[in-house]
Every structure is written in structure tokens, then in C-alpha cells.
Write an enzyme that holds these catalytic residues in place. Structure first.
Site, PDB file in Angstrom:
ATOM      1  N   ASP A 167       0.855  -1.183   0.000  1.00 11.86           N
ATOM      2  CA  ASP A 167       0.000   0.000   0.000  1.00 11.86           C
ATOM      3  C   ASP A 167       0.893   1.235   0.000  1.00 11.86           C
ATOM      4  OD1 ASP A 167       1.014   0.185   2.545  1.00 11.86           O
ATOM      5  OD2 ASP A 167      -0.868  -0.272   3.560  1.00 11.86           O
TER       6      ASP A 167
ATOM      7  N   PHE B 256      -3.236   5.314   4.309  1.00  7.58           N
ATOM      8  CA  PHE B 256      -4.164   5.007   5.393  1.00  7.58           C
ATOM      9  C   PHE B 256      -3.500   5.182   6.751  1.00  7.58           C
ATOM     10  CE2 PHE B 256      -5.967   2.024   8.477  1.00  7.58           C
ATOM     11  CZ  PHE B 256      -7.282   2.467   8.502  1.00  7.58           C
TER      12      PHE B 256
ATOM     13  N   ASP C 158      -2.904   8.406  -1.383  1.00  7.78           N
ATOM     14  CA  ASP C 158      -4.257   8.968  -1.359  1.00  7.78           C
ATOM     15  C   ASP C 158      -4.584   9.501   0.020  1.00  7.78           C
ATOM     16  OD1 ASP C 158      -4.280   6.390  -0.177  1.00  7.78           O
ATOM     17  OD2 ASP C 158      -6.449   6.287  -0.406  1.00  7.78           O
TER      18      ASP C 158
ATOM     19  N   GLY D  14     -11.287   3.661   1.666  1.00  7.63           N
ATOM     20  CA  GLY D  14     -12.240   4.353   2.521  1.00  7.63           C
ATOM     21  C   GLY D  14     -13.419   3.521   2.962  1.00  7.63           C
TER      22      GLY D  14
ATOM     23  N   ASP E  76      -7.646  -7.843   1.246  1.00  5.47           N
ATOM     24  CA  ASP E  76      -6.615  -8.060   2.267  1.00  5.47           C
ATOM     25  C   ASP E  76      -7.160  -7.635   3.618  1.00  5.47           C
ATOM     26  OD1 ASP E  76      -4.993  -5.478   3.542  1.00  5.47           O
ATOM     27  OD2 ASP E  76      -6.170  -4.985   1.769  1.00  5.47           O
TER      28      ASP E  76
ATOM     29  N   CYS F 295     -11.198 -29.342   8.431  1.00  3.92           N
ATOM     30  CA  CYS F 295     -10.043 -28.603   7.908  1.00  3.92           C
ATOM     31  C   CYS F 295      -8.831 -29.512   7.803  1.00  3.92           C
ATOM     32  CB  CYS F 295      -9.741 -27.412   8.827  1.00  3.92           C
ATOM     33  SG  CYS F 295      -8.316 -26.420   8.308  1.00  3.92           S
TER      34      CYS F 295
ATOM     35  N   CYS G  26      -5.611 -28.195   7.408  1.00  3.38           N
ATOM     36  CA  CYS G  26      -4.411 -27.395   7.591  1.00  3.38           C
ATOM     37  C   CYS G  26      -3.450 -28.093   8.554  1.00  3.38           C
ATOM     38  CB  CYS G  26      -4.757 -26.001   8.106  1.00  3.38           C
ATOM     39  SG  CYS G  26      -5.173 -25.912   9.866  1.00  3.38           S
TER      40      CYS G  26
ATOM     41  N   CYS H 222      -4.845 -28.383  12.179  1.00  2.86           N
ATOM     42  CA  CYS H 222      -5.930 -29.341  12.402  1.00  2.86           C
ATOM     43  C   CYS H 222      -5.493 -30.782  12.161  1.00  2.86           C
ATOM     44  CB  CYS H 222      -7.122 -28.979  11.526  1.00  2.86           C
ATOM     45  SG  CYS H 222      -7.903 -27.404  12.005  1.00  2.86           S
TER      46      CYS H 222
ATOM     47  N   HIS I 271      -4.051 -21.660  11.016  1.00  2.00           N
ATOM     48  CA  HIS I 271      -5.405 -22.145  10.741  1.00  2.00           C
ATOM     49  C   HIS I 271      -6.282 -21.054  10.142  1.00  2.00           C
ATOM     50  CE1 HIS I 271      -9.315 -24.017  11.064  1.00  2.00           C
ATOM     51  NE2 HIS I 271      -9.715 -22.892  11.644  1.00  2.00           N
TER      52      HIS I 271
END
Length: 380
Positions: A96, A100, A150, A220, A270, A308, A310, A313, A339
Site C-alpha cells: 500500500d 491510510f 491517497d 475508505g 486483504d 479442515c 491445515c 488441524c 489455521h
């Protein structure tokens, strides 16, 4: 503006919604959209290694220009060979602009046409960031996709202020385009602002689209407004955005907002949410949120999420993870973070499959019923 650094191919639009399947090609690989991007603010996704991110099929990560400018410094990262080499990540990266973060420092900043003067959140040192400086930092960091500098006004800021703000952001975007020296290997996105005002949102979209960026971010939003307000903006904004360029909704990562955003034609997302709540022992599962610190899991020897696959798990129980979190062991934070990230990345894969089969609305209702215990109302 043209950029050889990025190519977007739109493969399919769902029949009943604005959802899209696409491919974003970058110098460090292709990204299948829609996609969720884990956030690695300081050139690391908190507690998770690049190898673990690869194992969970993360396609792209996001890093923060403002924070890396302050520590360790963009010049140092450039000397290291850029972010990819510095953090040992060979897939795409997005940075970015720092806008922000700067504008969240409301009590210490002074906004002028030239740029923004503010105080560092680390030591109070006076700093100045302009569109040109932001682009220079991002050029040094070397991410595949970078953002324009911005201003991010509050969603409910007064109308006249927001009108002046979007004009300033457009001027800053023009200056950033002129300063961008790496269009051959870095794609610069424009950011669409306008707070909660439909006419200003549409006007700023028109102004920014005329600059012909290779992609566009929606800024925004997810800054304190209701989900309904956010969806309303997306309802009228995404239809006027170029169909042949990627659309990125900044800072959004809850399961409901990801699904509703995709329904409205967003390609990229994101958010720090999955790792932030993981550090507090809150996890996302196929049956809804599980706050693993709760006493009910003290003798629960089942996986965190039985559905799951992953690393967490496959190998560890709720009881063990609760023990780690309760005793402040960092391995517990790693397990919950792995996870949660896997959960959202896998959710995006399920969303893509639903788009292919033109059943995203049914998928949404089924998911909401399991995760939230109700089918939430929506314009779609």
C-alpha cells in the site's frame, strides 16, 4: 497509463451476480482471482513463515509502505535486493502507499496540496510524505503491485471536505504516475475514494479511471461504517469500474464481507483480521467462530475444525491449543494464525468453485447458516 508489469484476464462472470473469475499475471507469478491476501505489515505475516504460507496456497501477500519506510528503511530493503529477496518470498507482493496509516494519525498530521506532514508513531519525529516520496519508497521496496498515495477521509466526513479530498487524491495520483519509474515491473493501482457520498464516489471513479491505471483499489471502506453501507457503495461503484482490470477492496477480510464483496464484482481483498484475532485465541471454523480460550475446550481432544486439513488441524487438538494460548506460548499463536489464514484462503477456493458452477448465492446462504447460524439479508 500502460504497464507491462501486470496483465489481467477475465475468464468468467457468474450468471446471477457480479462475481468474476480471473487471472492476474505479475513478474513473480500468476494470481487466480478472487483472492485473499495475507498481510505482512513489516515484511512478515505475523508468526507464519513463507514456507507455511506456500503450503496453504497463499498466492500473494501485502506489506506496508509506511512501516517499512520507518523500519528498516526502504533504502536498506533495496540494498537487500528488494522485498522478495529480503523476506524470502518468491511469489507476488503488493504494497500500500502508506496513506491510510498517515491519515489514521489524525492528531499529528497536517494535510496540504504538496503532501502530508505528521509525526512518527514510533518516536514522534516530524516526517513528510508526498505522492512522489511514496512512489519512491515503493519503487525501492520492489513489490509487484503498488498503490497511489491517497487521502482516506472518514466515511461520515462532511460533504465539502470530501469533495476537496477526492480532488486532492486525483492530483496526487497524477503526480504519482509521473514519479513512477518502474512501470515495466511494478503495476501502480489508483485508489477510489469518496467516503459515503454516491455522487462523489462516482465522480472520483470517473476521474481516476480516466488516468488509465492497470488496476483500481476501493479505499475508505471497512473504516467503521456498517457492512450495509459498505455493500451499498460496492453496489453502485463496481459496475462503473473497468471490466478488464482487477478490482481490489482494501482492508476487508471477514468471511461474510469476502463473500458479499465477490458477489459485487471484487477480485482482491486483504485484512489483518485472521492473524489479529488468532493472537487472542479466536479462530474461524466451518461451524463458526471458536474462542479456544474458553473452558469448554480444556478436555476437547478433537481438531480445531474437523473439516479442515491445515497443519494445525492435522496435528493438534483444541485442548493443546487452548493450553498454549492460556500460557502465552508463541507456538499457540502460530497454530491459530496458520489455521485462520488457511481457512480464508480455502474459503476463496470454495467461492471460485461456486462461481464456476453459477451457484454462489446458494453457497453464501449455506455458508452463512453454518458459520453465523442465520442467512443474512442482502441486496443479492
Amino acid at each position: 497509463m500502460t504497464s507491462s508489469a501486470l496483465n489481467f484476464t477475465l475468464h468468467k462472470k457468474e450468471k446471477h451476480t457480479g462475481a468474476r473469475l480471473g487471472t492476474v499475471e505479475t513478474p513473480h507469478g500468476s494470481i487466480e482471482t478472487p483472492v485473499f491476501m495475507p498481510v505482512g505489515t513489516l515484511a512478515t505475516v505475523k508468526s507464519v513463515s513463507p514456507e507455511e504460507l506456500t503450503d496453504m496456497n497463499a498466492q500473494i501477500i501485502l506489506s506496508n509502505t509506511y512501516h517499512l519506510w520507518l523500519r528498516p528503511g526502504d533504502d536498506l530493503v533495496k540494498e537487500a535486493g528488494g522485498l522478495h529477496k529480503f523476506m524470502n518470498w518468491d511469489k507476488p507482493i503488493l504494497t500500500d502507499s502508506g496513506g491510510f496509516q498517515v491519515f489514521s494519525l489524525a492528531d499529528t498530521r497536517k494535510i496540504e496540496e504538496e503532501g502530508v506532514t505528521f509525526k512518527s508513531h514510533l518516536d514522534g519525529k516530524k516526517l513528510f510524505l508526498s505522492p512522489e516520496k511514496a512512489i519512491q519508497i515503493e519503487n525501492n521496496l520492489g513489490a509487484d503491485i503498488i498503490m497511489s498515495f491517497d487521502e482516506c477521509p472518514d466515511f461520515n466526513h462532511d460533504y465539502d471536505y470530501v469533495k476537496n479530498s477526492i480532488n486532492r487524491t486525483t492530483h496526487w495520483a497524477e503526480r504519482g504516475l509521473k514519479a513512477h519509474e518502474r512501470s515495466n515491473d511494478q503495476a501502480l493501482f489508483g485508489i477510489l475514494q469518496g467516503a459515503g457520498y454516491k455522487d462523489l464516489r462516482l465522480q472520483h471513479a470517473k476521474d481516476m479511471i480516466s488516468l488509465d491505471f492497470p488496476g483500481y483499489s476501493i479505499g475508505g471502506l471497512s473504516v467503521g461504517e456498517s457492512k450495509e453501507d459498505m455493500y451499498e457503495v460496492l453496489d453502485y461503484l463496481t459496475p462503473v469500474m473497468p471490466e478488464n482490470k482487477p478490482r481490489y477492496l482494501m482492508g476487508v477480510g471477514s468471511p461474510d464481507a469476502l463473500i458479499e464483496g465477490v458477489i459485487r464484482g471484487v477480485d482482491m481483498f486483504d485484512c489483518v483480521l485472521p492473524t489479529r484475532i488468532a493472537r487472542n485465541g479466536t479462530t474461524m471454523t466451518s461451524q463458526g467462530r471458536v474462542v479456544i480460550k474458553n473452558a469448554q475446550y480444556a478436555r476437547d481432544f478433537t481438531p480445531l475444525d474437523p473439516e479442515c486439513d491445515c497443519y494445525t488441524c492435522r496435528n493438534y487438538s483444541r485442548a493443546y491449543i487452548r493450553h498454549l494460548i492460556k500460557t502465552n506460548e508463541t507456538f499457540g499463536i502460530r497454530l491459530t494464525s496458520i489455521h485462520n489464514l488457511h481457512f480464508l484462503i480455502n474459503l476463496m477456493e470454495q467461492i471460485k468453485e461456486a462461481i464456476r458452477e453459477d451457484r454462489l448465492l446458494d453457497f453464501r446462504d449455506e455458508f452463512f447458516l453454518r458459520y453465523y447460524g442465520e442467512v443474512k439479508k442482502s441486496n443479492f
